[in-house]
Write an enzyme that holds these catalytic residues in place. Structure first.
Site, mmCIF file in Angstrom:
data_model
loop_
_atom_site.group_PDB
_atom_site.id
_atom_site.type_symbol
_atom_site.label_atom_id
_atom_site.label_comp_id
_atom_site.label_asym_id
_atom_site.label_seq_id
_atom_site.Cartn_x
_atom_site.Cartn_y
_atom_site.Cartn_z
ATOM 1 N N GLY A 9 0.827 -1.203 0.000
ATOM 2 C CA GLY A 9 0.000 0.000 0.000
ATOM 3 C C GLY A 9 0.861 1.253 0.000
ATOM 4 C CG ASP A 54 -5.850 -7.758 -4.279
ATOM 5 O OD1 ASP A 54 -5.561 -7.502 -3.093
ATOM 6 O OD2 ASP A 54 -7.013 -7.961 -4.663
ATOM 7 C CE1 TYR A 145 -10.165 -0.134 8.612
ATOM 8 C CE2 TYR A 145 -10.708 1.153 10.568
ATOM 9 C CZ TYR A 145 -9.822 0.824 9.550
ATOM 10 O OH TYR A 145 -8.592 1.441 9.491
ATOM 11 C CB ALA A 148 -10.826 -6.224 10.077
ATOM 12 C CE LYS A 149 -6.878 -1.433 9.677
ATOM 13 N NZ LYS A 149 -5.662 -1.732 8.887
#
Length: 241
Positions: A9, A54, A145, A148-149
């Site tokens: 990223g 990806d 979210y 997931a974190k």
């Protein structure tokens, strides 16, 4: 020997700032991401190498290995984001849509880090550094979210224990509100921005450069006894204790 780094990223925002900072410190940096054109523009501007793939796609990760460094001293798993923003709205009771959202968040934020780290583990140098990216949301909630974190936060402890015998440290950096990135995509209202800034001790959002400086320290030889930790970078809006 020049130390090498891979920053997933790395084309924009925090990832770009990390890559720039590591390059300034003398590392040979490869940036990755899904958008080839963006990556190549950034790489040309900052003096990095670009490898587009990806990180959440096993086949894409395997296909990219030939282009990634044979030895990796620093791996920064910065790829991720709020997957829900690219999905259509769902109605009440749409369990299939809800499931899609939760899996998308996990895929983008957790699976990406697991796949890239696993694929590059044989190439990690002894006494290397692995840095994951969590979020203040991982401790405060924020739906799929945040969940997931939170998983990313725990991943650092598991990887740290497994890689520790080789002197490799694994830590998670968890930013609070950081502007000058694509993360919010224009969705943050002024009222919400002011409220978030009011929760900090210094009354402002963080910057990509401040997060990058934290990563650079964790990536340095000086940080060899910090591992399995979640390092919060949020101006005091959440205390890491």
């Amino acid at each position: 020997m020049t130390r090498t780094a891979v920053v997933t990223g790395g084309g924009t925002g925090i990832g770009r700032a990390i890559a720039e900072t590591l390059i300034e410190q003398g590392l040979d940096v490869t940036i990755t991401g899904r958008r080839k054109e963006v990556l190549e523009e950034t790489a040309a501007a900052i003096g990095a190498r670009a490898v587009a793939f990806d990180a959440a796609d096993p086949a894409a990760v395997e296909g990219a290995l030939a282009e990634l460094p044979d030895r990796v001293d620093v791996l920064v798993n910065n790829a991720g984001g709020n997957a829900e923003r690219r999905l259509p709205p769902i109605g009440d009771g749409d369990l299939a849509g809800l499931r899609e959202r939760w899996l998308a968040q996990y895929d983008q934020n957790v699976i990406s880090a697991v796949l890239v780290t696993t694929a590059l583990t044989p190439r990690l140098a002894d006494d290397g550094r692995v840095i994951l990216f969590g979020s203040i949301a991982g401790a405060r909630g924020s739906g799929a979210y945040g969940a997931a974190k939170a998983a990313v936060h725990n991943l650092a402890a598991d990887l740290g224990a497994r890689l520790g015998p080789r002197g490799i440290t694994v830590n998670t950096v968890a930013p609070g509100l950081v502007e000058d990135t694509e993360f919010f995509g224009g969705t943050l209202t002024q009222e919400r921005r002011e409220w978030l800034n009011s929760q900090t001790f210094n009354g402002r959002a963080g910057t990509p450069g401040e997060v990058a400086a934290t990563v650079a320290f964790l990536a340095s030889p000086s940080a060899g006894h910090i591992t399995g930790q979640v390092i919060h970078v949020n101006g005091g809006s959440l205390l890491g204790r």
